[in-house]
Motif scaffolding. Structure first.
Motif, PDB file in Angstrom:
ATOM      1  N   ARG A  62       0.846  -1.186   0.000  1.00 22.00           N
ATOM      2  CA  ARG A  62       0.000   0.000   0.000  1.00 22.00           C
ATOM      3  C   ARG A  62       0.883   1.237   0.000  1.00 22.00           C
ATOM      4  O   ARG A  62       1.930   1.254   0.631  1.00 22.00           O
ATOM      5  CB  ARG A  62      -0.898   0.002   1.237  1.00 22.00           C
ATOM      6  CG  ARG A  62      -1.952  -1.085   1.216  1.00 22.00           C
ATOM      7  CD  ARG A  62      -2.835  -0.984   2.445  1.00 22.00           C
ATOM      8  NE  ARG A  62      -2.049  -1.023   3.677  1.00 22.00           N
ATOM      9  CZ  ARG A  62      -2.165  -0.152   4.668  1.00 22.00           C
ATOM     10  NH1 ARG A  62      -3.026   0.841   4.560  1.00 22.00           N
ATOM     11  NH2 ARG A  62      -1.435  -0.265   5.755  1.00 22.00           N
ATOM     12  N   GLU A  63       0.433   2.306  -0.658  1.00 20.26           N
ATOM     13  CA  GLU A  63       1.366   3.418  -0.886  1.00 20.26           C
ATOM     14  C   GLU A  63       1.778   4.135   0.391  1.00 20.26           C
ATOM     15  O   GLU A  63       2.855   4.663   0.478  1.00 20.26           O
ATOM     16  CB  GLU A  63       0.843   4.400  -1.935  1.00 20.26           C
ATOM     17  CG  GLU A  63      -0.548   4.891  -1.685  1.00 20.26           C
ATOM     18  CD  GLU A  63      -1.516   4.179  -2.606  1.00 20.26           C
ATOM     19  OE1 GLU A  63      -2.072   4.845  -3.477  1.00 20.26           O
ATOM     20  OE2 GLU A  63      -1.702   2.957  -2.464  1.00 20.26           O
TER      21      GLU A  63
ATOM     22  N   ALA B 284       7.177  13.250   4.658  1.00 17.07           N
ATOM     23  CA  ALA B 284       7.320  11.797   4.722  1.00 17.07           C
ATOM     24  C   ALA B 284       6.363  11.190   5.747  1.00 17.07           C
ATOM     25  O   ALA B 284       5.981  10.031   5.636  1.00 17.07           O
ATOM     26  CB  ALA B 284       8.762  11.429   5.068  1.00 17.07           C
TER      27      ALA B 284
ATOM     28  N   ILE C  70       5.431   3.630   3.046  1.00 16.75           N
ATOM     29  CA  ILE C  70       6.800   4.143   3.092  1.00 16.75           C
ATOM     30  C   ILE C  70       6.844   5.662   3.047  1.00 16.75           C
ATOM     31  O   ILE C  70       6.146   6.285   2.259  1.00 16.75           O
ATOM     32  CB  ILE C  70       7.620   3.589   1.903  1.00 16.75           C
ATOM     33  CG1 ILE C  70       7.786   2.074   2.035  1.00 16.75           C
ATOM     34  CG2 ILE C  70       8.990   4.251   1.828  1.00 16.75           C
ATOM     35  CD1 ILE C  70       8.684   1.462   0.995  1.00 16.75           C
ATOM     36  N   GLY C  71       7.672   6.216   3.915  1.00 19.90           N
ATOM     37  CA  GLY C  71       8.020   7.625   3.788  1.00 19.90           C
ATOM     38  C   GLY C  71       9.504   7.690   3.486  1.00 19.90           C
ATOM     39  O   GLY C  71      10.285   6.909   4.014  1.00 19.90           O
ATOM     40  N   PHE C  72       9.887   8.608   2.606  1.00 19.26           N
ATOM     41  CA  PHE C  72      11.293   8.676   2.195  1.00 19.26           C
ATOM     42  C   PHE C  72      11.786  10.108   2.380  1.00 19.26           C
ATOM     43  O   PHE C  72      11.158  11.054   1.932  1.00 19.26           O
ATOM     44  CB  PHE C  72      11.403   8.270   0.718  1.00 19.26           C
ATOM     45  CG  PHE C  72      12.788   7.836   0.296  1.00 19.26           C
ATOM     46  CD1 PHE C  72      13.049   6.503   0.008  1.00 19.26           C
ATOM     47  CD2 PHE C  72      13.817   8.754   0.186  1.00 19.26           C
ATOM     48  CE1 PHE C  72      14.317   6.087  -0.377  1.00 19.26           C
ATOM     49  CE2 PHE C  72      15.086   8.345  -0.192  1.00 19.26           C
ATOM     50  CZ  PHE C  72      15.330   7.007  -0.483  1.00 19.26           C
TER      51      PHE C  72
ATOM     52  N   THR D 198       1.511  10.687   5.473  1.00 15.97           N
ATOM     53  CA  THR D 198       0.671   9.535   5.123  1.00 15.97           C
ATOM     54  C   THR D 198       0.647   8.498   6.246  1.00 15.97           C
ATOM     55  O   THR D 198       0.132   7.402   6.073  1.00 15.97           O
ATOM     56  CB  THR D 198       1.180   8.855   3.844  1.00 15.97           C
ATOM     57  OG1 THR D 198       2.547   8.474   4.053  1.00 15.97           O
ATOM     58  CG2 THR D 198       1.101   9.775   2.649  1.00 15.97           C
TER      59      THR D 198
END
Ligand SMILES: Nc1ncnc2c1ncn2[C@@H]1O[C@H](COP(=O)(O)OP(=O)(O)OP(=O)(O)O)[C@@H](O)[C@H]1O
Ligand SMILES: [Mg+2]
Lengths: 272, 292
Positions: free
Chosen positions: A87-88, A161, A91-93, A164
């Motif tokens: 699921r999008e 980041a 991840i946080g980058f 979400t």
């Protein structure tokens, strides 16, 4: 503040594995082997650092985990899925540079991940403001990136980041370009966010001190070809506050990790 | 000694009672002065140049069929207002339509170039050939093949204005920061979202720079093409007025038409600059006023 900081702790030994790297390798089109045969299990709730000299494949490994680079051989799973297929919001980058859109306000920059999910601005307002508040930038939501200092931009990048509510936060030398005072402050901020949101963090850094201060495990990497050379467990010292920097345990950990890093440097020709 | 020191500092401290307000007022004054300067100085310079011209013509008794005085040119502008305005409108139409077509074609093809290397590599030579061949050399051919004069002139002006838009749009769309591209990938942006929120804003400064150039080039193309077509008759742009006046030795009229061409160029320049500022002013380095 204090109560949140005390929530910091290394995850239990039997916490479920979030990321599994199984012989993961990356060879670029020009023949460079950036990462060779990387095996690593990262458990949920860990704060892990990738530490190593320049060019040892830290960014490459991180980008493979994020699904931004293809894997040449071996396998990586994130939450049971191949990278980039979960699921999008998983991840946080945070990039080495703040990587903000100069044409958009702080608010719109942080709103971006939600906008990509098709969310309307008026419904996202609360979440964006919450993310900005968590990095202490509530009053700057209308500012443009050029009006911010380097450390503030980095914090916007972290807010973006986090907006979400990802379970996994990947940070690629986020504070390398900042002065020490700001870096220490942001180190504490990240530890606090990690504890508060129950994140799993992979933190890429050049700095032995930063890796020891932040993480419960340091993955020491060696260059040419990029590979894992040692994994050092650092389960103690929580909650990690400025006081931790002054303890003998911290000094000892720094010594161990430094020694592990020096080992990797023995067979390196500097002018590669 | 000590008393005199306190006496001296007292009024100074008074004057700076509210340093923040003082500073704001100073900043505002400086800004107002700067704005005034930016309008007043060029206007004053232009007016003095005109005055000097008028004076030199009068003083040296230069005959009007060599160099007319500004006052005579102004008078001609009034007496020939009707024909000059018709011609002006023709040139304006030609310039704007060709610029519009250059924008549409340049942006469309630029997007295609940015999307596909193959398309770019195959079509770029044509664009370069169109660009490097002087329009004045192709114009006669175009006038032979295209019977409608307006269309023929339009094609000439379009050729000149098209290339900067095309090349800058293509470069601009590619110029997006690669970390930002990764970020959009990470959040699974749709192609439309990527275009709308990343590629277009990144390309905008390049596009605006091209528009400033293309605006001027469209006018040059329109005028040059009309000069070539001049002998073909029935066309009525400003360039034809200049040609016609030159045949008839009506030098003041020639200057009047020339003045209108320059005026048109200046208006286009101001309009594109204004547009660029309006679009980029809040973020792009090229349009941000630097703090001294
Ligand atoms: N796109 C690419 N094409 C070819 N080689 C690359 C590419 N990206 C990285 N490399 C090579 O892969 C190796 C690892 O690069 P990487 O960026 O992962 O290093 P790093 O550990 O992040 O270094 P630094 O600490 O300097 O950021 C380097 O030798 C680099 O030259
Ligand atoms: Mg790197």
């Amino acid at each position: 503040m204090v109560s949140e900081a005390t929530a910091q702790k290394a995850p239990a030994e039997d916490a479920p594995v979030l990321i599994r790297m199984d012989g993961a390798s990356k060879q670029f089109a020009n023949g460079t082997v950036a990462v060779r045969d990387m095996n690593l299990d990262i458990r949920e709730g860990e704060f892990i650092s990738f530490l190593g000299p320049s060019g040892c494949g830290k960014s490459t490994a991180l980008k493979m985990i994020a699904g931004l680079l293809s894997i040449s051989a071996g396998e990586i799973t994130v939450n049971g899925h191949p990278p980039g297929k979960g699921r999008e919001q998983d991840i946080g980058f945070v990039f080495q540079e703040a990587t903000l859109m100069p044409w958009a306000t702080v608010f719109d920059n942080v709103f971006l991940p939600l906008r990509m999910k098709g969310m309307k601005k008026k419904y996202a307002r609360d979440e964006v403001e919450e993310a900005l508040a968590s990095v202490g930038l509530s009053s700057f939501s209308g500012a443009y990136p050029r009006q911010l200092s380097g450390g503030m931009k980095m914090r916007v990048s972290i807010a973006r980041a986090l907006v979400t509510k990802p379970k996994l936060l990947l940070m690629d030398e986020p504070f390398a370009a900042l002065d020490e005072i700001t870096r220490f402050k942001l180190n504490n901020d990240v530890l606090e966010l990690w504890a508060r949101h129950g994140l799993t963090v992979i933190f890429v850094t050049h700095s032995v001190f930063e890796s020891v201060y932040l993480s419960n495990r340091v993955v020491v990497m060696a260059a040419r070809p990029g590979r894992v050379s040692r994994v050092v467990d650092l389960p103690g010292g929580y909650p990690r506050t400025e006081h931790y920097r002054t303890t003998p345990e911290y000094a000892e950990n720094c010594r161990i990790v430094s020694a592990a890093l020096e080992e990797t440097m023995d067979n390196v020709d500097i002018d590669h | 000694m000590s008393t005199s020191t306190t006496d001296l500092t007292a009024p100074v401290a008074d004057a700076f009672e509210d340093p923040a307000a003082e500073m704001n007022a100073a900043v505002e004054r400086a800004a107002r002065r700067e704005r005034r300067m930016r309008v007043l100085m060029p206007v004053a310079a232009l007016l003095s140049a005109l005055a000097l011209w008028e004076f030199l013509v009068w003083y040296n008794e230069v005959p009007h069929y060599l160099i007319p005085a500004p006052s005579l040119i102004a008078q001609t502008l009034v007496t020939d207002f009707g024909t000059l305005m018709t011609s002006m409108w023709f040139t304006v139409k030609l310039t704007l339509v060709s610029l519009l077509l250059a924008i549409v074609g340049g942006v469309a093809l630029g997007m295609l170039f940015a999307l596909s290397r193959t398309v770019e590599v195959s079509l770029f030579p044509f664009a370069v050939i169109l660009q490097v061949t002087p329009v004045i050399a192709i114009a006669p051919l175009i006038l032979i093949y295209v019977h409608d004069t307006f269309s023929a002139l339009l094609i000439c002006a379009w050729i000149v204005a098209f290339f900067p838009i095309l090349s800058n749009t293509a470069i601009g769309l590619r110029s997006a920061d690669h970390n930002l591209r990764d970020l959009f990938t990470l959040y699974r942006a749709t192609p439309w979202q990527r275009l709308r929120y990343l590629l277009v804003p990144s390309a905008l400064p390049y596009f605006m720079a091209a528009l400033k150039i293309a605006g001027g080039l469209a006018l040059i193309g329109a005028v040059v093409a009309e000069f070539v077509a001049g002998t073909a008759g029935q066309n009525t742009g400003l360039a034809s007025r200049i040609l016609e006046s030159s045949f008839r030795q009506e030098i003041p009229r020639m200057f009047a038409a020339l003045f209108l061409v320059s005026l048109l160029g200046v208006v286009i320049f101001l309009a594109t600059s204004f547009l660029s500022k309006a679009v980029l002013g809040h973020w792009h380095e090229s349009e941000i006023k630097r703090e001294a």
